[in-house]
Design a protein around this motif. Structure first.
Motif, PDB file in Angstrom:
ATOM      1  N   LEU A   9      16.230  38.102  34.037  1.00  0.00           N
ATOM      2  CA  LEU A   9      16.521  38.062  35.032  1.00  0.00           C
ATOM      3  C   LEU A   9      17.566  39.394  35.461  1.00  0.00           C
ATOM      4  O   LEU A   9      18.190  39.777  34.644  1.00  0.00           O
ATOM      5  N   GLY A  10      17.900  39.615  36.791  1.00  0.00           N
ATOM      6  CA  GLY A  10      18.712  40.490  37.219  1.00  0.00           C
ATOM      7  C   GLY A  10      19.264  40.116  38.449  1.00  0.00           C
ATOM      8  O   GLY A  10      18.636  39.714  39.421  1.00  0.00           O
ATOM      9  N   VAL A  11      20.434  40.350  38.672  1.00  0.00           N
ATOM     10  CA  VAL A  11      21.222  40.322  39.855  1.00  0.00           C
ATOM     11  C   VAL A  11      22.060  41.114  40.477  1.00  0.00           C
ATOM     12  O   VAL A  11      22.851  41.645  39.608  1.00  0.00           O
ATOM     13  N   ARG A  12      21.921  41.745  41.737  1.00  0.00           N
ATOM     14  CA  ARG A  12      22.831  42.741  42.074  1.00  0.00           C
ATOM     15  C   ARG A  12      23.401  42.289  43.468  1.00  0.00           C
ATOM     16  O   ARG A  12      22.413  42.083  44.523  1.00  0.00           O
ATOM     17  N   VAL A  13      24.594  42.469  43.962  1.00  0.00           N
ATOM     18  CA  VAL A  13      25.253  42.154  45.130  1.00  0.00           C
ATOM     19  C   VAL A  13      26.094  43.382  45.594  1.00  0.00           C
ATOM     20  O   VAL A  13      26.957  43.697  44.699  1.00  0.00           O
ATOM     21  N   SER A  14      25.696  44.207  46.516  1.00  0.00           N
ATOM     22  CA  SER A  14      26.545  45.492  46.868  1.00  0.00           C
ATOM     23  C   SER A  14      26.737  45.720  47.930  1.00  0.00           C
ATOM     24  O   SER A  14      26.139  45.039  49.076  1.00  0.00           O
ATOM     25  N   ALA A  15      28.228  46.036  48.362  1.00  0.00           N
ATOM     26  CA  ALA A  15      28.739  46.083  49.778  1.00  0.00           C
ATOM     27  C   ALA A  15      28.722  47.540  50.286  1.00  0.00           C
ATOM     28  O   ALA A  15      29.057  48.620  49.404  1.00  0.00           O
ATOM     29  N   THR A  16      28.730  47.508  51.312  1.00  0.00           N
ATOM     30  CA  THR A  16      28.930  48.882  52.239  1.00  0.00           C
ATOM     31  C   THR A  16      29.647  49.066  53.292  1.00  0.00           C
ATOM     32  O   THR A  16      29.612  47.772  54.056  1.00  0.00           O
ATOM     33  N   TYR A  45      26.124  43.747  53.235  1.00  0.00           N
ATOM     34  CA  TYR A  45      25.979  43.399  51.902  1.00  0.00           C
ATOM     35  C   TYR A  45      24.360  43.191  51.728  1.00  0.00           C
ATOM     36  O   TYR A  45      23.332  43.005  52.384  1.00  0.00           O
ATOM     37  N   GLU A  46      23.957  43.775  50.417  1.00  0.00           N
ATOM     38  CA  GLU A  46      22.501  43.810  49.949  1.00  0.00           C
ATOM     39  C   GLU A  46      22.628  42.948  48.736  1.00  0.00           C
ATOM     40  O   GLU A  46      23.399  43.349  47.770  1.00  0.00           O
ATOM     41  N   ARG A  47      21.658  42.036  48.690  1.00  0.00           N
ATOM     42  CA  ARG A  47      21.701  40.975  47.598  1.00  0.00           C
ATOM     43  C   ARG A  47      20.226  41.325  47.272  1.00  0.00           C
ATOM     44  O   ARG A  47      19.356  41.386  47.862  1.00  0.00           O
ATOM     45  N   GLU A  48      20.094  41.261  45.802  1.00  0.00           N
ATOM     46  CA  GLU A  48      18.731  41.535  45.255  1.00  0.00           C
ATOM     47  C   GLU A  48      18.713  40.778  43.693  1.00  0.00           C
ATOM     48  O   GLU A  48      19.831  40.718  43.113  1.00  0.00           O
ATOM     49  N   VAL A  49      17.469  40.307  43.754  1.00  0.00           N
ATOM     50  CA  VAL A  49      17.217  39.631  42.558  1.00  0.00           C
ATOM     51  C   VAL A  49      15.850  40.184  41.780  1.00  0.00           C
ATOM     52  O   VAL A  49      15.303  40.568  42.661  1.00  0.00           O
ATOM     53  N   GLY A  50      15.927  40.296  40.244  1.00  0.00           N
ATOM     54  CA  GLY A  50      14.570  40.761  39.812  1.00  0.00           C
ATOM     55  C   GLY A  50      14.255  39.783  38.818  1.00  0.00           C
ATOM     56  O   GLY A  50      15.250  39.099  37.930  1.00  0.00           O
ATOM     57  N   VAL A  51      12.889  39.414  38.599  1.00  0.00           N
ATOM     58  CA  VAL A  51      12.661  38.591  37.629  1.00  0.00           C
ATOM     59  C   VAL A  51      11.218  39.195  36.777  1.00  0.00           C
ATOM     60  O   VAL A  51      10.537  39.875  37.368  1.00  0.00           O
ATOM     61  N   LEU A  52      11.537  39.363  35.309  1.00  0.00           N
ATOM     62  CA  LEU A  52      10.556  39.797  34.423  1.00  0.00           C
ATOM     63  C   LEU A  52       9.791  38.716  33.711  1.00  0.00           C
ATOM     64  O   LEU A  52      10.657  38.071  33.023  1.00  0.00           O
ATOM     65  N   LEU A  53       8.603  38.665  33.691  1.00  0.00           N
ATOM     66  CA  LEU A  53       7.995  37.589  32.781  1.00  0.00           C
ATOM     67  C   LEU A  53       7.488  38.324  31.897  1.00  0.00           C
ATOM     68  O   LEU A  53       6.285  39.160  32.163  1.00  0.00           O
ATOM     69  N   ARG A  66      10.679  41.261  42.684  1.00  0.00           N
ATOM     70  CA  ARG A  66      12.135  41.725  43.226  1.00  0.00           C
ATOM     71  C   ARG A  66      12.077  40.897  44.672  1.00  0.00           C
ATOM     72  O   ARG A  66      10.936  41.212  45.474  1.00  0.00           O
ATOM     73  N   ALA A  67      13.153  40.412  44.916  1.00  0.00           N
ATOM     74  CA  ALA A  67      13.435  40.063  46.390  1.00  0.00           C
ATOM     75  C   ALA A  67      14.768  40.473  46.863  1.00  0.00           C
ATOM     76  O   ALA A  67      15.802  40.486  46.008  1.00  0.00           O
ATOM     77  N   SER A  68      14.757  40.859  47.955  1.00  0.00           N
ATOM     78  CA  SER A  68      16.219  41.283  48.573  1.00  0.00           C
ATOM     79  C   SER A  68      16.464  40.994  49.927  1.00  0.00           C
ATOM     80  O   SER A  68      15.391  40.668  50.712  1.00  0.00           O
ATOM     81  N   SER A  69      17.583  40.846  50.165  1.00  0.00           N
ATOM     82  CA  SER A  69      18.173  40.345  51.630  1.00  0.00           C
ATOM     83  C   SER A  69      19.490  41.383  52.037  1.00  0.00           C
ATOM     84  O   SER A  69      20.108  41.536  51.006  1.00  0.00           O
ATOM     85  N   GLU A  70      19.740  41.454  53.317  1.00  0.00           N
ATOM     86  CA  GLU A  70      21.017  42.009  53.706  1.00  0.00           C
ATOM     87  C   GLU A  70      21.566  41.119  54.833  1.00  0.00           C
ATOM     88  O   GLU A  70      21.073  40.183  55.415  1.00  0.00           O
ATOM     89  N   THR A 128      27.532  38.704  54.537  1.00  0.00           N
ATOM     90  CA  THR A 128      28.459  38.159  53.636  1.00  0.00           C
ATOM     91  C   THR A 128      27.864  38.482  52.411  1.00  0.00           C
ATOM     92  O   THR A 128      26.601  38.826  52.280  1.00  0.00           O
ATOM     93  N   PRO A 129      28.560  38.203  51.070  1.00  0.00           N
ATOM     94  CA  PRO A 129      27.768  38.401  49.894  1.00  0.00           C
ATOM     95  C   PRO A 129      27.004  37.341  49.597  1.00  0.00           C
ATOM     96  O   PRO A 129      26.164  37.440  48.763  1.00  0.00           O
ATOM     97  N   GLY A 130      26.909  36.085  50.393  1.00  0.00           N
ATOM     98  CA  GLY A 130      26.023  35.050  50.082  1.00  0.00           C
ATOM     99  C   GLY A 130      26.779  34.158  49.145  1.00  0.00           C
ATOM    100  O   GLY A 130      28.013  34.060  49.098  1.00  0.00           O
ATOM    101  N   GLY A 131      25.938  33.550  48.319  1.00  0.00           N
ATOM    102  CA  GLY A 131      26.450  32.698  47.296  1.00  0.00           C
ATOM    103  C   GLY A 131      25.238  32.277  46.438  1.00  0.00           C
ATOM    104  O   GLY A 131      24.217  32.715  46.346  1.00  0.00           O
ATOM    105  N   ASP A 132      25.790  31.102  45.888  1.00  0.00           N
ATOM    106  CA  ASP A 132      24.544  30.559  44.688  1.00  0.00           C
ATOM    107  C   ASP A 132      23.379  30.296  45.472  1.00  0.00           C
ATOM    108  O   ASP A 132      22.222  30.323  44.997  1.00  0.00           O
ATOM    109  N   GLU A 133      23.603  29.437  46.599  1.00  0.00           N
ATOM    110  CA  GLU A 133      22.235  29.090  47.223  1.00  0.00           C
ATOM    111  C   GLU A 133      21.528  30.060  47.772  1.00  0.00           C
ATOM    112  O   GLU A 133      20.102  30.119  47.665  1.00  0.00           O
ATOM    113  N   LEU A 134      21.910  31.250  48.212  1.00  0.00           N
ATOM    114  CA  LEU A 134      21.270  32.520  48.554  1.00  0.00           C
ATOM    115  C   LEU A 134      20.552  32.864  47.584  1.00  0.00           C
ATOM    116  O   LEU A 134      19.419  33.317  47.390  1.00  0.00           O
TER     117      LEU A 134
END
Length: 195
Positions: free
Chosen positions: A90-97, A134-142, A155-159, A162-168
């Protein structure tokens, strides 16, 4: 049914629809790979990179957030002492601009010096005019446990504002695995209703 009752019912339904919209995220998703035809999802175990094994890593939290999405895709956690069918990374990235309305190089043509005098700070430094996104992105590799071969990547991303949270983040994992086992490399939108 009398008009006041109808209006009250219509108002309640509108409120419920509005609440559902607030709990819905739209993610841009891309997925890659060649999941073998007829292969069941099977059992999984998480793999952590060396950076995810550090004391301040949130890898355990990400794994807990990804587990419901993996379950919806048909996977189950490996039984203790057994070998998993796939390894999940898994990978998670949250970046702010931070942007300002005065980032436009032509702003000085529209009397920017007045703003220097009025607010006491250069406009691009004034906290009232800084906008963050904020750009939020997750990645899953099987990967196949036996061969180590990558089978599916998503990969899934949204802008958002807010940074979002665990639900997001959990919703992004669900969006990433929504197409499983079909790979769709072209970016496409996926809507997810958050719990």
């Amino acid at each position: 049914m009398k008009l006041p009752r109808r209006l009250a019912l219509l108002g309640a339904l509108s409120l419920l629809a509005g609440c559902a919209l607030l709990k819905t995220i739209s993610a841009e998703v891309r997925s890659f790979g060649n999941w073998p035809e007829g292969r069941a999802a099977g059992s999984y175990a998480f793999e952590r990179l060396p950076s995810q094994q550090q004391p301040l890593s949130r890898a355990a939290e990400w794994e807990a957030l990804a587990a419901p999405a993996l379950a919806k895709a048909g996977f189950k956690p490996v039984a203790p002492g057994a070998q998993p069918d796939v390894i999940v990374a898994l990978g998670v990235r949250v970046s702010a601009t931070a942007t300002s309305p005065w980032d436009d190089p032509l702003w000085s043509r529209w009397n920017a010096p007045l703003y220097h005098w009025r607010f006491g700070l250069p406009p691009h430094r004034h906290p009232l005019f800084i906008e963050r996104s904020y750009e939020r992105e997750v990645g899953v590799l099987l990967r196949d446990r036996t061969s180590g071969q990558p089978l599916f990547e998503a990969r899934a991303s949204s802008e958002g504002a807010t940074p979002g949270g665990d639900e997001l983040i959990g919703g992004l994992f669900e969006a990433a695995l929504r197409d499983f086992p079909k790979a769709q490399p072209q970016p496409h939108r996926v809507q997810v209703l958050l719990p």
